[in-house]
Write a protein that holds these residues in place. Structure first.
Motif, PDB file in Angstrom:
ATOM      1  N   UNK A  26      27.023   2.009  66.052  1.00  0.00           N
ATOM      2  CA  UNK A  26      27.478   3.085  65.174  1.00  0.00           C
ATOM      3  C   UNK A  26      28.846   3.645  65.606  1.00  0.00           C
ATOM      4  N   UNK A  56      25.121  -6.622  72.031  1.00  0.00           N
ATOM      5  CA  UNK A  56      24.242  -5.747  71.230  1.00  0.00           C
ATOM      6  C   UNK A  56      24.798  -5.606  69.832  1.00  0.00           C
TER       7      UNK A  56
ATOM      8  N   UNK B  45      18.128   2.860  69.581  1.00  0.00           N
ATOM      9  CA  UNK B  45      19.461   2.947  68.978  1.00  0.00           C
ATOM     10  C   UNK B  45      19.377   3.248  67.491  1.00  0.00           C
ATOM     11  N   UNK B  46      18.462   2.568  66.803  1.00  0.00           N
ATOM     12  CA  UNK B  46      18.316   2.774  65.353  1.00  0.00           C
ATOM     13  C   UNK B  46      17.809   4.188  65.040  1.00  0.00           C
ATOM     14  N   UNK B  49      20.658   6.516  65.633  1.00  0.00           N
ATOM     15  CA  UNK B  49      21.638   6.389  64.544  1.00  0.00           C
ATOM     16  C   UNK B  49      21.200   7.270  63.374  1.00  0.00           C
ATOM     17  N   UNK B  52      21.815  10.873  64.073  1.00  0.00           N
ATOM     18  CA  UNK B  52      23.255  11.194  64.014  1.00  0.00           C
ATOM     19  C   UNK B  52      23.727  11.239  62.560  1.00  0.00           C
ATOM     20  N   UNK B  53      23.246  10.273  61.769  1.00  0.00           N
ATOM     21  CA  UNK B  53      23.730  10.174  60.384  1.00  0.00           C
ATOM     22  C   UNK B  53      23.157  11.259  59.477  1.00  0.00           C
TER      23      UNK B  53
END
Lengths: 104, 132
Positions: A26, A56, B45-46, B49, B52-53
């Motif tokens: 991101x 990654x 991580x997803x 994300x 954050x989004x």
């Protein structure tokens, strides 16, 4: 680990060769996208991504690849991925992108 | 529960890697194999994300990693708008959709995933993976 791209024009194959080092996530996806669009604007060719050092990639990075793939396809060019690490290959398979992208 | 790690992270893309590294560290400590550590790292991580989004004006979100000995439970909680999970549709593979992949990846990689979301009151993703 940040993202680093090493891009070269391969005269013999007439392709853009892009070595991807690090992580596409991101926070680095915009840099990745801008660099690819810059190359594609300069010369519309097939792209070969060397993923030996790609550590990654997440869904935002895959989103960039999908939209870039659509751009490249408009000019009837293709994208190829080489030397995927097992963890990266797994993400491609999971999302069905292994059936769309050329992976070798 | 043996131990837990709690982090409050800024809702900024550059800090998601802190969450991933922390999750990898905890998973490694618990004895997950390399493939499972990569799965956990990507799922975290997803989820981050997502936070954050969709955090709206909220400056931070929370990550909790609970070492349950035989499993790792991970909670990611934001204070954003929340979303209508009934309206969520898994992406159709092969259709080259650029959005909606994050949640699909999380569900594919983790053993159990629960999403609690309340309109206007944030979203909490609770996911777990068993030590094999």
């Amino acid at each position: 680990m940040a993202l680093k791209l090493i891009s070269n024009y391969n005269e013999k194959q007439n392709t853009w060769n892009v070595e991807i080092h690090g992580e596409i996530d991101i926070s680095s996806k915009s840099t990745f996208k801008d660099e690819l669009l810059l190359l594609n604007n300069e010369k519309q060719l097939d792209f070969v991504f060397n993923c030996e050092n790609l550590e990654y990639i997440d869904s935002t990075g895959l989103g960039v690849l999908i939209s870039f793939y659509k751009n490249v396809k408009v000019n009837e060019k293709n994208v190829h991925f080489e030397k995927l690490k097992p963890s990266i290959a797994k993400v491609f398979t999971l999302t069905g992108l292994d059936k769309i992208f050329s992976i070798r | 529960m043996r131990e837990s790690v709690n982090l409050s992270l800024p809702c900024r893309p550059e800090y998601v890697s802190v969450a991933r590294l922390t999750a990898s560290f905890v998973a490694n400590q618990m004895g997950f194999d390399i493939e499972a550590i990569e799965d956990i790292k990507l799922a975290v991580g997803e989820a981050c994300n997502n936070a954050v989004l969709h955090s709206g004006n909220s400056p931070t979100y929370q990550l909790e990693l609970k070492n349950m000995e035989s499993s790792l439970i991970i909670e990611v909680k934001d204070s954003g708008r929340g979303f209508d999970k009934e309206a969520y549709k898994a992406p159709e593979l092969g259709q080259l959709q650029e959005n909606g992949l994050g949640l699909f990846i999380i569900k594919s990689l983790m053993d159990d995933v629960e999403i609690q979301t309340f309109e206007g009151n944030g979203t909490k993703i609770i996911m777990s993976k068993d030590v094999e």
